[in-house]
Motif scaffolding. Structure first.
Motif, PDB file in Angstrom:
ATOM      1  N   GLN A  86      -7.812  13.373   5.055  1.00 28.78           N
ATOM      2  CA  GLN A  86      -6.446  12.848   5.079  1.00 28.78           C
ATOM      3  C   GLN A  86      -6.240  11.716   4.081  1.00 28.78           C
ATOM      4  O   GLN A  86      -5.101  11.354   3.774  1.00 28.78           O
ATOM      5  N   TYR A  87      -7.330  11.134   3.581  1.00 32.79           N
ATOM      6  CA  TYR A  87      -7.178  10.054   2.605  1.00 32.79           C
ATOM      7  C   TYR A  87      -6.758  10.578   1.230  1.00 32.79           C
ATOM      8  O   TYR A  87      -6.394   9.794   0.355  1.00 32.79           O
ATOM      9  N   GLY A  88      -6.813  11.902   1.053  1.00 36.03           N
ATOM     10  CA  GLY A  88      -6.375  12.478  -0.215  1.00 36.03           C
ATOM     11  C   GLY A  88      -7.521  12.581  -1.207  1.00 36.03           C
ATOM     12  O   GLY A  88      -8.248  13.567  -1.247  1.00 36.03           O
ATOM     13  N   LEU A  89      -7.706  11.568  -2.005  1.00 35.29           N
ATOM     14  CA  LEU A  89      -8.737  11.576  -3.036  1.00 35.29           C
ATOM     15  C   LEU A  89     -10.128  11.473  -2.432  1.00 35.29           C
ATOM     16  O   LEU A  89     -10.351  10.743  -1.468  1.00 35.29           O
ATOM     17  N   ILE A  90     -11.086  12.178  -3.025  1.00 38.15           N
ATOM     18  CA  ILE A  90     -12.476  12.095  -2.592  1.00 38.15           C
ATOM     19  C   ILE A  90     -13.005  10.677  -2.786  1.00 38.15           C
ATOM     20  O   ILE A  90     -13.932  10.240  -2.098  1.00 38.15           O
ATOM     21  N   VAL A 187      -2.400  -3.768 -10.143  1.00 31.98           N
ATOM     22  CA  VAL A 187      -0.959  -3.569 -10.312  1.00 31.98           C
ATOM     23  C   VAL A 187      -0.400  -2.824  -9.105  1.00 31.98           C
ATOM     24  O   VAL A 187       0.644  -3.172  -8.569  1.00 31.98           O
ATOM     25  N   LYS A 188      -1.152  -1.816  -8.639  1.00 31.13           N
ATOM     26  CA  LYS A 188      -0.695  -1.035  -7.496  1.00 31.13           C
ATOM     27  C   LYS A 188      -0.576  -1.911  -6.247  1.00 31.13           C
ATOM     28  O   LYS A 188       0.345  -1.788  -5.461  1.00 31.13           O
ATOM     29  N   LEU A 189      -1.548  -2.828  -6.060  1.00 36.53           N
ATOM     30  CA  LEU A 189      -1.540  -3.679  -4.882  1.00 36.53           C
ATOM     31  C   LEU A 189      -0.403  -4.685  -4.890  1.00 36.53           C
ATOM     32  O   LEU A 189      -0.142  -5.340  -3.902  1.00 36.53           O
ATOM     33  N   GLN A 190       0.264  -4.837  -6.013  1.00 36.46           N
ATOM     34  CA  GLN A 190       1.390  -5.759  -6.085  1.00 36.46           C
ATOM     35  C   GLN A 190       2.706  -5.081  -5.708  1.00 36.46           C
ATOM     36  O   GLN A 190       3.759  -5.693  -5.756  1.00 36.46           O
ATOM     37  N   GLY A 191       2.606  -3.781  -5.345  1.00 32.88           N
ATOM     38  CA  GLY A 191       3.815  -3.034  -5.006  1.00 32.88           C
ATOM     39  C   GLY A 191       4.343  -3.374  -3.633  1.00 32.88           C
ATOM     40  O   GLY A 191       3.818  -4.227  -2.921  1.00 32.88           O
ATOM     41  N   ASP A 192       5.380  -2.662  -3.207  1.00 27.77           N
ATOM     42  CA  ASP A 192       6.063  -2.954  -1.944  1.00 27.77           C
ATOM     43  C   ASP A 192       5.140  -2.847  -0.730  1.00 27.77           C
ATOM     44  O   ASP A 192       5.167  -3.696   0.156  1.00 27.77           O
ATOM     45  N   THR A 193       4.323  -1.779  -0.678  1.00 29.53           N
ATOM     46  CA  THR A 193       3.461  -1.569   0.484  1.00 29.53           C
ATOM     47  C   THR A 193       2.526  -2.748   0.683  1.00 29.53           C
ATOM     48  O   THR A 193       2.351  -3.252   1.793  1.00 29.53           O
ATOM     49  N   TYR A 194       1.925  -3.198  -0.386  1.00 22.64           N
ATOM     50  CA  TYR A 194       0.996  -4.325  -0.316  1.00 22.64           C
ATOM     51  C   TYR A 194       1.707  -5.576   0.195  1.00 22.64           C
ATOM     52  O   TYR A 194       1.181  -6.304   1.049  1.00 22.64           O
ATOM     53  N   GLU A 195       2.899  -5.833  -0.318  1.00 21.65           N
ATOM     54  CA  GLU A 195       3.640  -7.031   0.086  1.00 21.65           C
ATOM     55  C   GLU A 195       4.023  -6.984   1.561  1.00 21.65           C
ATOM     56  O   GLU A 195       3.936  -7.988   2.278  1.00 21.65           O
ATOM     57  N   VAL A 196       4.428  -5.799   2.033  1.00 20.19           N
ATOM     58  CA  VAL A 196       4.793  -5.656   3.446  1.00 20.19           C
ATOM     59  C   VAL A 196       3.572  -5.863   4.337  1.00 20.19           C
ATOM     60  O   VAL A 196       3.632  -6.562   5.359  1.00 20.19           O
ATOM     61  N   VAL A 197       2.446  -5.256   3.952  1.00 19.22           N
ATOM     62  CA  VAL A 197       1.215  -5.404   4.727  1.00 19.22           C
ATOM     63  C   VAL A 197       0.795  -6.864   4.797  1.00 19.22           C
ATOM     64  O   VAL A 197       0.449  -7.388   5.868  1.00 19.22           O
ATOM     65  N   GLN A 198       0.831  -7.543   3.652  1.00 23.55           N
ATOM     66  CA  GLN A 198       0.445  -8.950   3.627  1.00 23.55           C
ATOM     67  C   GLN A 198       1.364  -9.796   4.498  1.00 23.55           C
ATOM     68  O   GLN A 198       0.905 -10.688   5.232  1.00 23.55           O
ATOM     69  N   ARG A 199       2.649  -9.515   4.447  1.00 27.26           N
ATOM     70  CA  ARG A 199       3.610 -10.296   5.235  1.00 27.26           C
ATOM     71  C   ARG A 199       3.358 -10.107   6.729  1.00 27.26           C
ATOM     72  O   ARG A 199       3.333 -11.073   7.505  1.00 27.26           O
ATOM     73  N   LEU A 200       3.153  -8.844   7.141  1.00 28.09           N
ATOM     74  CA  LEU A 200       2.924  -8.570   8.556  1.00 28.09           C
ATOM     75  C   LEU A 200       1.610  -9.167   9.048  1.00 28.09           C
ATOM     76  O   LEU A 200       1.532  -9.727  10.155  1.00 28.09           O
ATOM     77  N   LEU A 221      -2.678   1.121   7.057  1.00 26.48           N
ATOM     78  CA  LEU A 221      -4.048   0.685   6.788  1.00 26.48           C
ATOM     79  C   LEU A 221      -5.056   1.780   7.077  1.00 26.48           C
ATOM     80  O   LEU A 221      -6.094   1.869   6.430  1.00 26.48           O
ATOM     81  N   LYS A 222      -4.767   2.643   8.057  1.00 26.90           N
ATOM     82  CA  LYS A 222      -5.663   3.747   8.377  1.00 26.90           C
ATOM     83  C   LYS A 222      -5.726   4.743   7.220  1.00 26.90           C
ATOM     84  O   LYS A 222      -6.749   5.387   6.993  1.00 26.90           O
ATOM     85  N   SER A 223      -4.634   4.872   6.499  1.00 27.07           N
ATOM     86  CA  SER A 223      -4.583   5.814   5.373  1.00 27.07           C
ATOM     87  C   SER A 223      -5.057   5.187   4.070  1.00 27.07           C
ATOM     88  O   SER A 223      -5.193   5.872   3.064  1.00 27.07           O
ATOM     89  N   ASP A 224      -5.295   3.871   4.072  1.00 24.10           N
ATOM     90  CA  ASP A 224      -5.741   3.180   2.853  1.00 24.10           C
ATOM     91  C   ASP A 224      -6.755   2.113   3.249  1.00 24.10           C
ATOM     92  O   ASP A 224      -6.428   0.933   3.397  1.00 24.10           O
ATOM     93  N   LEU A 225      -8.010   2.519   3.415  1.00 29.33           N
ATOM     94  CA  LEU A 225      -9.041   1.589   3.866  1.00 29.33           C
ATOM     95  C   LEU A 225      -9.325   0.501   2.843  1.00 29.33           C
ATOM     96  O   LEU A 225      -9.750  -0.604   3.196  1.00 29.33           O
ATOM     97  N   THR A 226      -9.090   0.787   1.563  1.00 30.00           N
ATOM     98  CA  THR A 226      -9.267  -0.241   0.543  1.00 30.00           C
ATOM     99  C   THR A 226      -8.270  -1.372   0.753  1.00 30.00           C
ATOM    100  O   THR A 226      -8.612  -2.561   0.659  1.00 30.00           O
TER     101      THR A 226
END
Length: 418
Positions: A86-90, A187-200, A221-226
């Motif tokens: 389910q994580y997509g990439l190997i 750069v990817k971690l600076q996107g919306d998802t990262y900002e929302v996760v950090q805020r929460l 977070l379950k779908s993106d362990l990194t």
């Protein structure tokens, strides 16, 4: 160790790889929480396969023994892939390093017997399909069918393209200079998802967040362990604050972190958490066995393995007793025990926690005799501590009467606490 049910399912050489994997996952009572433990047991089985004398059966692919072992290897490797598909990439699969290692050994195959070489060849062939991103082409094949086509199914893989992923997982040391892929990740971690996760996550340390927000956070977070590993405050103060303010979210995050490469670090951190109610509830959640589907052996399991349990609980109980004695609970929200009544309350909580572990069979009293004795003697004026002290004394008297000391006891007794 694999249950008999799972071991039998992985030995099936007639059903397709996807059917066998689905049957194994369906046998779990809680796939999300048990997946990592199952994967570790499968990995151990795969590593043991190459050292077994039973490999002699592989000389003849059609022999029962030979196909049984090949089926376990093929189905086992496919299950390691499927559990994290389910994580997509190997690159996100926590067993990527294993796949790379198997592929490398299969390509070299020097100083191996013919039987070991055959087993590695089939194993390397299937992981090469995973690494190439072409897993969909083998889902409908059975273990026997794949083994027969293994040579033609094998893919040539440039392992250098997985270096960044292995660095990201902590398997390899990062290069001194920043790689382009690292810059892309930042750069990817600076996107919306990262900002929302950090805020929460930041908010959850000081204020209660809604159940919907907590569920959305866990889902991301379950779908993106990194993202999980780079975002959660892995400090005593951070975890303690999370458990006090949002206990359900805190327990879910700890459980999720235990399925990552940070498992050892998280278990070590838990040793030093203060013995407050939210912390003890979280530890109870991790340590108390839960039932497995009917027919599985053993019939129960827990999120913490026995050897990990000992390494966690011995120092935790000692640290907890010392912190209550000194009336300082260390880092966290409830930092100082204000008075004797507050101290008594924490002793009661710790004693009830120990009794819960004893009652459910999560621990055996003899193994933690001295930590429990130190707690109960120091606070014998507290009813719960006195009751626990009497239980300890009773067990010690039994050993003395029988001519044994606690250290020398080999037949351990599970204490039933009423």
């Amino acid at each position: 160790m694999l249950s008999e049910v799972v071991a039998e399912l992985l030995s099936d050489w007639e059903r397709s790889l996807s059917e066998v994997a689905a049957a194994v996952i369906a046998s779990l009572s809680d796939p999300d929480e048990q997946a990592f433990y199952l994967a570790c047991d499968v990995l151990m089985m795969l590593e043991e396969m190459h050292g077994s004398s039973d490999n002699q059966g592989l000389e003849n692919d059609k022999s029962g023994t030979g196909m049984l072992r090949i089926a376990k290897v093929v189905n086992g490797e496919y299950l390691l892939y499927k559990l994290y598909e389910q994580y997509g990439l190997i690159d996100m699969n926590p067993f990527l390093a294993h796949f790379v290692d198997v592929y490398s050994h299969g390509k070299v195959r020097e100083n191996m017997s013919n039987t070991s070489s055959r087993l590695y060849s089939v194993q390397a062939s299937i992981v090469s399909v995973f690494l190439s991103g072409e897993t969909a082409t083998i889902r409908v094949l059975s273990a026997t069918q794949f083994a027969e086509q293994a040579e033609s199914m094998a893919r040539d893989i440039d392992l250098s393209r997985f270096v960044d992923a292995l660095v990201n997982q902590g398997v390899l040391d990062p290069p001194e200079s920043k790689s382009p892929s690292t810059e892309t990740r930042e750069v990817k971690l600076q996107g919306d998802t990262y900002e929302v996760v950090q805020r929460l996550l930041t908010s959850s340390l000081t204020e209660e967040i809604s159940e919907m927000e907590a569920e959305s956070l866990i889902s991301v977070l379950k779908s993106d362990l990194t993202l999980l590993m780079s975002s959660v405050d892995l400090s005593i103060n951070g975890i303690t604050s999370m458990l006090h303010t949002n206990p359900a979210l805190g327990r879910s995050l700890i459980t999720l972190l235990l399925s990552t490469i940070l498992r050892a670090e998280v278990l070590q951190l838990l040793q030093y958490l203060p013995p407050t109610l939210p912390v003890l509830e979280a530890l109870n959640h991790l340590l108390v066995p839960f039932p497995l589907p009917s027919g599985q052996q053993p019939p129960t399991t827990s999120l913490i393995r026995d050897e990990e349990k000992s390494a966690l609980l011995h120092p935790f109980l000692s640290n907890a007793t010392r912190s209550i004695e000194s009336k300082t609970l260390g880092a966290g929200i409830e930092n100082v025990v204000d008075d004797t009544s507050d101290q008594t309350r924490h002793v009661q909580l710790l004693c009830l926690f120990i009794q819960s572990l004893l009652r459910t069979g999560a621990i055996i009293l003899e193994e933690y005799m001295y930590e429990i004795q130190a707690l109960t003697i120091s606070f014998v004026y507290v009813p719960e501590a006195r009751e626990l002290f009497q239980i300890v004394q009773g067990v010690m008297n039994q050993h003395t009467t029988g001519g044994h000391t606690p250290q020398a006891t080999t037949q351990r007794t599970r204490v039933q606490v009423l």
